[in-house]
Design an enzyme around this catalytic site. Structure first.
Site, PDB file in Angstrom:
ATOM      1  N   PRO A   1     -21.087  38.984 -60.977  1.00 23.86           N
ATOM      2  CA  PRO A   1     -20.307  39.822 -61.903  1.00 23.86           C
ATOM      3  C   PRO A   1     -19.892  39.023 -63.136  1.00 23.86           C
ATOM      4  O   PRO A   1     -19.424  37.896 -63.012  1.00 23.86           O
ATOM      5  CB  PRO A   1     -19.082  40.216 -61.067  1.00 23.86           C
ATOM      6  CG  PRO A   1     -18.978  39.163 -60.015  1.00 23.86           C
ATOM      7  CD  PRO A   1     -20.387  38.715 -59.729  1.00 23.86           C
TER       8      PRO A   1
ATOM      9  N   ALA B   1     -16.013  42.428 -63.176  1.00 26.17           N
ATOM     10  CA  ALA B   1     -14.648  42.699 -62.723  1.00 26.17           C
ATOM     11  C   ALA B   1     -14.151  43.974 -63.400  1.00 26.17           C
ATOM     12  O   ALA B   1     -14.037  44.037 -64.626  1.00 26.17           O
ATOM     13  CB  ALA B   1     -13.741  41.528 -63.092  1.00 26.17           C
TER      14      ALA B   1
ATOM     15  N   GLN C   1     -17.596  45.000 -58.685  1.00 23.21           N
ATOM     16  CA  GLN C   1     -16.464  44.153 -58.303  1.00 23.21           C
ATOM     17  C   GLN C   1     -15.176  44.823 -58.786  1.00 23.21           C
ATOM     18  O   GLN C   1     -15.011  45.075 -59.978  1.00 23.21           O
ATOM     19  CB  GLN C   1     -16.605  42.780 -58.969  1.00 23.21           C
ATOM     20  CG  GLN C   1     -15.543  41.797 -58.499  1.00 23.21           C
ATOM     21  CD  GLN C   1     -15.601  40.480 -59.252  1.00 23.21           C
ATOM     22  OE1 GLN C   1     -15.564  40.455 -60.481  1.00 23.21           O
ATOM     23  NE2 GLN C   1     -15.676  39.376 -58.527  1.00 23.21           N
TER      24      GLN C   1
ATOM     25  N   TYR D   1      -6.891  35.254 -60.215  1.00 23.59           N
ATOM     26  CA  TYR D   1      -6.417  36.610 -60.505  1.00 23.59           C
ATOM     27  C   TYR D   1      -5.501  37.079 -59.365  1.00 23.59           C
ATOM     28  O   TYR D   1      -5.204  36.313 -58.457  1.00 23.59           O
ATOM     29  CB  TYR D   1      -7.602  37.542 -60.775  1.00 23.59           C
ATOM     30  CG  TYR D   1      -8.369  37.098 -62.013  1.00 23.59           C
ATOM     31  CD1 TYR D   1      -7.727  37.062 -63.253  1.00 23.59           C
ATOM     32  CD2 TYR D   1      -9.684  36.665 -61.953  1.00 23.59           C
ATOM     33  CE1 TYR D   1      -8.391  36.623 -64.402  1.00 23.59           C
ATOM     34  CE2 TYR D   1     -10.359  36.225 -63.095  1.00 23.59           C
ATOM     35  CZ  TYR D   1      -9.701  36.208 -64.309  1.00 23.59           C
ATOM     36  OH  TYR D   1     -10.353  35.759 -65.433  1.00 23.59           O
TER      37      TYR D   1
ATOM     38  N   ARG E   1     -14.984  38.258 -52.919  1.00 23.05           N
ATOM     39  CA  ARG E   1     -15.205  36.985 -53.639  1.00 23.05           C
ATOM     40  C   ARG E   1     -13.949  36.142 -53.530  1.00 23.05           C
ATOM     41  O   ARG E   1     -12.838  36.632 -53.776  1.00 23.05           O
ATOM     42  CB  ARG E   1     -15.564  37.199 -55.111  1.00 23.05           C
ATOM     43  CG  ARG E   1     -15.668  35.878 -55.867  1.00 23.05           C
ATOM     44  CD  ARG E   1     -16.333  35.971 -57.226  1.00 23.05           C
ATOM     45  NE  ARG E   1     -17.783  35.862 -57.115  1.00 23.05           N
ATOM     46  CZ  ARG E   1     -18.597  35.493 -58.113  1.00 23.05           C
ATOM     47  NH1 ARG E   1     -18.108  35.206 -59.296  1.00 23.05           N
ATOM     48  NH2 ARG E   1     -19.900  35.421 -57.925  1.00 23.05           N
TER      49      ARG E   1
ATOM     50  N   LEU F   1     -23.914  27.236 -61.100  1.00 23.33           N
ATOM     51  CA  LEU F   1     -24.934  26.274 -61.528  1.00 23.33           C
ATOM     52  C   LEU F   1     -26.152  26.254 -60.610  1.00 23.33           C
ATOM     53  O   LEU F   1     -26.617  25.202 -60.203  1.00 23.33           O
ATOM     54  CB  LEU F   1     -24.330  24.879 -61.697  1.00 23.33           C
ATOM     55  CG  LEU F   1     -23.517  24.709 -62.991  1.00 23.33           C
ATOM     56  CD1 LEU F   1     -22.993  23.279 -63.103  1.00 23.33           C
ATOM     57  CD2 LEU F   1     -24.354  25.057 -64.224  1.00 23.33           C
TER      58      LEU F   1
ATOM     59  N   GLY G   1     -25.253  33.733 -62.617  1.00 18.15           N
ATOM     60  CA  GLY G   1     -24.485  34.231 -63.752  1.00 18.15           C
ATOM     61  C   GLY G   1     -25.207  33.946 -65.048  1.00 18.15           C
ATOM     62  O   GLY G   1     -26.103  34.689 -65.470  1.00 18.15           O
ATOM     63  N   ARG G   2     -24.883  32.801 -65.637  1.00 14.75           N
ATOM     64  CA  ARG G   2     -25.388  32.503 -66.984  1.00 14.75           C
ATOM     65  C   ARG G   2     -26.901  32.460 -67.078  1.00 14.75           C
ATOM     66  O   ARG G   2     -27.472  32.832 -68.107  1.00 14.75           O
ATOM     67  CB  ARG G   2     -24.764  31.198 -67.488  1.00 14.75           C
ATOM     68  CG  ARG G   2     -23.286  31.385 -67.814  1.00 14.75           C
ATOM     69  CD  ARG G   2     -22.541  30.086 -67.853  1.00 14.75           C
ATOM     70  NE  ARG G   2     -22.470  29.469 -66.532  1.00 14.75           N
ATOM     71  CZ  ARG G   2     -21.864  28.324 -66.282  1.00 14.75           C
ATOM     72  NH1 ARG G   2     -21.289  27.660 -67.266  1.00 14.75           N
ATOM     73  NH2 ARG G   2     -21.822  27.839 -65.045  1.00 14.75           N
TER      74      ARG G   2
END
Ligand code: FNR
Length: 368
Positions: A23, A62, A104, A185, A233, A311, A333-334
């Site tokens: 996410p 999110a 999410q 969060y 998560r 990573l 992700g990235r």
């Protein structure tokens, strides 16, 4: 045969492979007006592209269960009919390209009401469209204003908000719901001793700190059908106690194993294992796959399925994580922002069949 490109079944849901989209907030929803929090054409193209790129599961960012639960005013939300309708378009596009649509659900707590990160990540005050934040206590996240400590009655409302959003997510066509319990969060800030010294039933002892997160999980599990999976998560460590040089009391990998057992008993099907985000100055030994050992620890100790994230950038690295049994899936992700077709390329590299959309498949296989 590639382990990464072998389907996995959770409850009755078959997920076609184990490369999933993590996410990621895109700060691209309308901040006000009738379209507030609803996915836009940007979200549709962004998420559908990763499905066409071959990810087995595509997780929407999110998504706030209520307005003050958004990280920024530009976040997605799922508390009204308009948002639900707009999400239905997104889930059908994700499914059209062969991926499982996941979402999410989140509340940003004391880290809410911030600006777009490329504009500096600062707190957005009320006159600029921000709001007063809430948290387990009135202790601020360093650099942000003090939140208001939630009352027990408000905690009860939040549990219902998570369940309502989960009900809407199901109606919109999502097949997996993930509770966001990571990155400092709201839910994560209840778990950690670094941020929750409430003196009522929702703070202090380990059991009390788990109470609100587990109430959310119970409420979500109750509305989510038995045949579909629920993910959670978590931040497996705050990187405080884990680091011998830091005397501050924090949440640890061993705490995560205890949490995982509770989640497992309540019908959570997979722990999506991230770390950090609770304090801004933790020393994090960032290197390729640095969070994977925490996913492996949970999987070994409990048998609960895990997702590894952070990573993971190389096909062979991802293959090794799944083949060696450290995790049941990897979340990217990235790398998926850089290249939506990462899974297709990885499948080719690992000798599995890429899952090109039919509009592309016949053509990309041709040499001339
Ligand atoms: C994130 N991340 C994140 N995590 C999460 O649980 N919910 C979210 O909405 C977001 N939003 C988000 C936005 C952007 C732009 C980035 C880059 C990251 C964290 C993300 O899911 C992932 O855990 C990390 O990026 C580490 O994985 P990679 O990027 O190293 O593959």
């Amino acid at each position: 045969m590639s382990a990464l490109f072998t389907p996995v079944t959770l409850r009755s849901l078959e997920i076609p492979n184990r490369v999933w989209m993590s996410p990621m907030c895109m700060y691209s929803a309308a901040p006000e007006g009738p379209e507030t929090g609803a996915p836009t054409d940007f979200h549709l193209a962004h998420l559908a592209a990763r499905a066409a790129g071959g990810a087995g599961l595509v997780m929407a960012e999110a998504t706030g269960v209520r307005p003050d639960g958004r990280i920024s005013p530009w976040d997605l939300g799922l508390w009204n009919d308009r948002q639900q309708q707009a999400f239905a378009r997104v889930t059908s596009a994700i499914r059209e390209y062969g991926a499982v649509p996941a979402i999410q659900l989140a509340h940003a707590g004391r880290k809410a009401s911030t600006d777009k990160p490329w504009l500096g990540d600062r707190y957005l005050p009320e006159p600029e469209g921000g709001w007063r934040t809430v948290g387990p206590t009135a202790e601020p996240f360093p650099g942000l204003p003090a939140p208001r400590a939630l009352t027990a009655a408000e905690i009860g409302e939040l549990v219902r908000d998570f369940a309502d959003s989960a009900r809407r997510a199901l109606a919109a066509g999502f097949e997996v719901v993930e509770v966001h319990g990571a990155h400092g969060y709201l839910i994560n800030s209840f778990l950690s001793p670094a941020t929750n010294d409430r003196t009522d039933a929702y703070g202090g002892s380990f059991e009390n700190r788990l109470r609100f997160p587990l109430e959310v999980v119970d409420a979500v599990r109750e509305v989510w059908p038995d045949h579909l999976p629920v993910f959670f998560r978590t931040s497996a460590t705050d990187w405080l106690t884990e680091n011998p040089a830091d005397a501050r009391q924090g949440w640890t990998g061993d705490d995560t194993v205890r949490l995982a057992k509770e989640l497992q008993a309540r019908g959570v099907d997979l722990l999506d294992v991230s770390t950090g985000g609770m304090v801004p100055d933790a020393e994090i030994p960032v290197e390729p796959g640095y969070q994977v050992p925490f996913a492996a620890q949970v999987r070994d100790a409990t048998g609960l399925a895990t997702g590894a994230v952070g990573l993971i950038t190389e096909a062979r690295q991802a293959e090794q994580i799944v083949a060696s049994g450290q995790a049941d899936a990897v979340l990217l992700g990235r790398e998926l922002l850089r290249d939506p077709y990462w899974p297709q390329h990885a499948a080719t590299e690992l000798g599995a069949d890429p899952r090109w959309p039919e509009q592309y498949g016949y053509a990309v296989r041709r040499r001339r």
